[in-house]
Motif scaffolding. Structure first.
Motif, PDB file in Angstrom:
ATOM      1  N   PHE A 148       0.832  -1.209   0.000  1.00  0.00           N
ATOM      2  CA  PHE A 148       0.000   0.000   0.000  1.00  0.00           C
ATOM      3  C   PHE A 148       0.863   1.254   0.000  1.00  0.00           C
ATOM      4  N   VAL A 149       1.866   1.271   0.844  1.00  0.00           N
ATOM      5  CA  VAL A 149       2.750   2.444   0.925  1.00  0.00           C
ATOM      6  C   VAL A 149       3.492   2.648  -0.392  1.00  0.00           C
ATOM      7  N   ILE A 150       3.983   1.561  -0.974  1.00  0.00           N
ATOM      8  CA  ILE A 150       4.699   1.655  -2.249  1.00  0.00           C
ATOM      9  C   ILE A 150       3.768   2.161  -3.346  1.00  0.00           C
ATOM     10  N   GLY A 151       2.558   1.596  -3.422  1.00  0.00           N
ATOM     11  CA  GLY A 151       1.621   1.984  -4.474  1.00  0.00           C
ATOM     12  C   GLY A 151       1.146   3.416  -4.346  1.00  0.00           C
ATOM     13  N   ALA A 152       0.646   3.773  -3.162  1.00  0.00           N
ATOM     14  CA  ALA A 152       0.150   5.130  -2.955  1.00  0.00           C
ATOM     15  C   ALA A 152       1.288   6.148  -3.022  1.00  0.00           C
ATOM     16  N   GLY A 153       2.447   5.790  -2.475  1.00  0.00           N
ATOM     17  CA  GLY A 153       3.593   6.695  -2.522  1.00  0.00           C
ATOM     18  C   GLY A 153       4.069   6.932  -3.939  1.00  0.00           C
ATOM     19  N   ALA A 154       4.177   5.851  -4.730  1.00  0.00           N
ATOM     20  CA  ALA A 154       4.604   6.000  -6.116  1.00  0.00           C
ATOM     21  C   ALA A 154       3.599   6.813  -6.925  1.00  0.00           C
ATOM     22  N   ALA A 155       2.313   6.595  -6.673  1.00  0.00           N
ATOM     23  CA  ALA A 155       1.285   7.352  -7.389  1.00  0.00           C
ATOM     24  C   ALA A 155       1.346   8.838  -7.042  1.00  0.00           C
ATOM     25  N   PHE A 156       1.602   9.150  -5.768  1.00  0.00           N
ATOM     26  CA  PHE A 156       1.683  10.562  -5.372  1.00  0.00           C
ATOM     27  C   PHE A 156       2.930  11.222  -5.970  1.00  0.00           C
ATOM     28  N   ILE A 157       4.047  10.511  -5.947  1.00  0.00           N
ATOM     29  CA  ILE A 157       5.255  11.050  -6.584  1.00  0.00           C
ATOM     30  C   ILE A 157       5.022  11.238  -8.081  1.00  0.00           C
ATOM     31  N   SER A 158       4.303  10.302  -8.683  1.00  0.00           N
ATOM     32  CA  SER A 158       3.969  10.410 -10.107  1.00  0.00           C
ATOM     33  C   SER A 158       3.132  11.651 -10.377  1.00  0.00           C
ATOM     34  N   TYR A 159       2.222  11.928  -9.477  1.00  0.00           N
ATOM     35  CA  TYR A 159       1.406  13.144  -9.592  1.00  0.00           C
ATOM     36  C   TYR A 159       2.289  14.386  -9.581  1.00  0.00           C
ATOM     37  N   LEU A 160       3.258  14.427  -8.674  1.00  0.00           N
ATOM     38  CA  LEU A 160       4.156  15.578  -8.589  1.00  0.00           C
ATOM     39  C   LEU A 160       5.039  15.695  -9.823  1.00  0.00           C
ATOM     40  N   ALA A 182      -8.580   9.801  -4.953  1.00  0.00           N
ATOM     41  CA  ALA A 182      -9.030   8.417  -4.728  1.00  0.00           C
ATOM     42  C   ALA A 182      -8.222   7.442  -5.577  1.00  0.00           C
ATOM     43  N   SER A 183      -7.903   7.839  -6.807  1.00  0.00           N
ATOM     44  CA  SER A 183      -7.109   6.978  -7.683  1.00  0.00           C
ATOM     45  C   SER A 183      -5.715   6.759  -7.112  1.00  0.00           C
ATOM     46  N   ILE A 184      -5.127   7.817  -6.545  1.00  0.00           N
ATOM     47  CA  ILE A 184      -3.791   7.695  -5.954  1.00  0.00           C
ATOM     48  C   ILE A 184      -3.819   6.732  -4.767  1.00  0.00           C
ATOM     49  N   LEU A 185      -4.773   6.916  -3.866  1.00  0.00           N
ATOM     50  CA  LEU A 185      -4.871   6.045  -2.695  1.00  0.00           C
ATOM     51  C   LEU A 185      -5.217   4.607  -3.098  1.00  0.00           C
ATOM     52  N   ASN A 186      -6.082   4.466  -4.082  1.00  0.00           N
ATOM     53  CA  ASN A 186      -6.502   3.127  -4.500  1.00  0.00           C
ATOM     54  C   ASN A 186      -5.422   2.385  -5.274  1.00  0.00           C
ATOM     55  N   THR A 187      -4.440   3.115  -5.781  1.00  0.00           N
ATOM     56  CA  THR A 187      -3.280   2.434  -6.365  1.00  0.00           C
ATOM     57  C   THR A 187      -2.583   1.610  -5.287  1.00  0.00           C
ATOM     58  N   GLY A 188      -2.465   2.197  -4.096  1.00  0.00           N
ATOM     59  CA  GLY A 188      -1.916   1.450  -2.977  1.00  0.00           C
ATOM     60  C   GLY A 188      -2.824   0.315  -2.539  1.00  0.00           C
ATOM     61  N   THR A 189      -4.114   0.578  -2.505  1.00  0.00           N
ATOM     62  CA  THR A 189      -5.074  -0.465  -2.114  1.00  0.00           C
ATOM     63  C   THR A 189      -5.023  -1.648  -3.073  1.00  0.00           C
ATOM     64  N   CYS A 190      -4.943  -1.341  -4.351  1.00  0.00           N
ATOM     65  CA  CYS A 190      -4.888  -2.399  -5.368  1.00  0.00           C
ATOM     66  C   CYS A 190      -3.644  -3.263  -5.186  1.00  0.00           C
ATOM     67  N   LEU A 191      -2.490  -2.634  -4.984  1.00  0.00           N
ATOM     68  CA  LEU A 191      -1.259  -3.410  -4.801  1.00  0.00           C
ATOM     69  C   LEU A 191      -1.307  -4.223  -3.514  1.00  0.00           C
ATOM     70  N   ALA A 192      -1.919  -3.675  -2.465  1.00  0.00           N
ATOM     71  CA  ALA A 192      -2.032  -4.417  -1.211  1.00  0.00           C
ATOM     72  C   ALA A 192      -2.878  -5.681  -1.394  1.00  0.00           C
ATOM     73  N   LEU A 193      -3.984  -5.561  -2.107  1.00  0.00           N
ATOM     74  CA  LEU A 193      -4.852  -6.719  -2.341  1.00  0.00           C
ATOM     75  C   LEU A 193      -4.186  -7.731  -3.270  1.00  0.00           C
ATOM     76  N   ILE A 194      -3.460  -7.244  -4.272  1.00  0.00           N
ATOM     77  CA  ILE A 194      -2.717  -8.140  -5.159  1.00  0.00           C
ATOM     78  C   ILE A 194      -1.652  -8.895  -4.376  1.00  0.00           C
ATOM     79  N   ALA A 195      -1.025  -8.228  -3.411  1.00  0.00           N
ATOM     80  CA  ALA A 195       0.000  -8.869  -2.593  1.00  0.00           C
ATOM     81  C   ALA A 195      -0.595 -10.013  -1.771  1.00  0.00           C
ATOM     82  N   VAL A 196      -1.739  -9.772  -1.140  1.00  0.00           N
ATOM     83  CA  VAL A 196      -2.398 -10.818  -0.346  1.00  0.00           C
ATOM     84  C   VAL A 196      -2.842 -11.964  -1.248  1.00  0.00           C
ATOM     85  N   PHE A 197      -3.408 -11.622  -2.388  1.00  0.00           N
ATOM     86  CA  PHE A 197      -3.835 -12.619  -3.375  1.00  0.00           C
ATOM     87  C   PHE A 197      -2.661 -13.510  -3.790  1.00  0.00           C
ATOM     88  N   SER A 198      -1.529 -12.888  -4.094  1.00  0.00           N
ATOM     89  CA  SER A 198      -0.367 -13.634  -4.579  1.00  0.00           C
ATOM     90  C   SER A 198       0.292 -14.433  -3.467  1.00  0.00           C
TER      91      SER A 198
END
Length: 291
Positions: A148-160, A182-198
């Motif tokens: 989550f931190v990697i996904g949301a952090g990368a998305a926010f840096i991408s925004y900047l 919401a898209s930035i935060l959900n980028t982290g949410t998506c990666l977190a769920l993918i991590a648990v799935f994998s």
């Protein structure tokens, strides 16, 4: 004799605050992750590549829209595509690196759990934490938080990073725009769920190569196969909406949802269902199977 026997059988209780508890298990799993250089490097590469892909997406939008504006005739402008399509892509630029992020996070999650079975380290883990479920839950929680931190952090840096690129083309992107935050935060949410799935897949297969191939196959290859055969029956495109990768894409959508597609919330719930069901199955199977 009675006194000696009593002394021998007497057990001194463990001092208060010692012993195995979930917070200590969680801390041990965190140490396992952040003390392995290859894992730290892989996570850093994930952030860099996700930001780089977002920068390229912003640059592409600016270049194409400039070409459309500079076209001498409407016919020439149409050869570059509909400008509205590129305008609609702007709010989703911060999440442009999600595809690559899913690839690396899915692989890492499988490796973190399956490698313990491959090396036999899992025996040490379960010796230290006899109850297997807390150990597995701690592993899943650690990788989910990191993802989550990697996904949301990368998305926010991408925004900047995208800001000056878009400004060069007189385009704007703001956190106040509909769906951007919401898209930035959900980028982290998506990666977190993918991590648990994998990680659940890696737990079930107990094999690094097999787990990585299976996770990547479900997330990336299966949607391609479905897109090839979707013309065979009408139900195939409808069912494809519920694949993990397609649901994850909808989760980070910032623009208008296409007709028939899952909404942002529905996409998140579908992906969460995949992760939760596989997690529960992996916990039950691991509790019942021998190490």
């Amino acid at each position: 004799m009675s006194t000696a026997t009593t002394s021998k059988n007497h057990r001194t209780p463990a001092p208060a605050g010692t012993g195995v508890n979930f917070m200590r298990v969680l801390k041990s799993e965190w140490i396992k992750v952040n003390t392995v250089p290859s894992t730290v490097i892989l996570l850093a590469i994930t952030v860099v590549v996700m930001v780089g892909l977002a920068a390229l997406a912003a640059w592409q939008v600016v270049v194409v829209l400039d070409m459309i504006k500079g076209a001498s005739t409407p016919e020439e402008a149409m050869t570059f595509g509909d400008p509205q399509i590129y305008q609609d892509l702007i709010p989703e630029i911060p999440a442009s690196g999600l595809f690559f992020g899913q690839l690396l996070i899915a692989s890492l999650a499988v490796v973190l759990i399956a490698s313990e079975w491959g090396t036999g380290m899992i025996r040490s883990t379960f010796s230290a934490v006899p109850k297997r479920i807390p150990a597995l839950l701690a592993k899943n929680l650690v990788i989910a938080v990191i993802s989550f931190v990697i996904g949301a952090g990368a998305a926010f840096i991408s925004y900047l990073v995208a800001q000056p690129i878009l400004n060069s083309g007189d385009l704007s992107l703001s956190l106040d725009d509909q769906g951007v935050l919401a898209s930035i935060l959900n980028t982290g949410t998506c990666l977190a769920l993918i991590a648990v799935f994998s990680m659940a897949i890696g737990t079930l297969l107990r094999n690094t190569a097999g787990g990585v191939v299976t996770a990547i196959g479900i997330i990336f290859v299966l949607p391609l196969v479905v897109s090839i055969v979707e013309g065979i029956a009408d139900w195939i495109p409808d069912a494809a909406r519920f694949l993990p990768s397609n649901a994850g894409t909808q989760l980070v959508t910032a623009g208008t949802v296409a007709d028939g597609a899952l909404t942002q919330l529905e996409g998140g719930l579908v992906l969460a269902a995949w992760a939760l069901v596989l997690l529960i199955i992996s916990l039950v199977v691991t509790k019942r199977r021998d190490v």
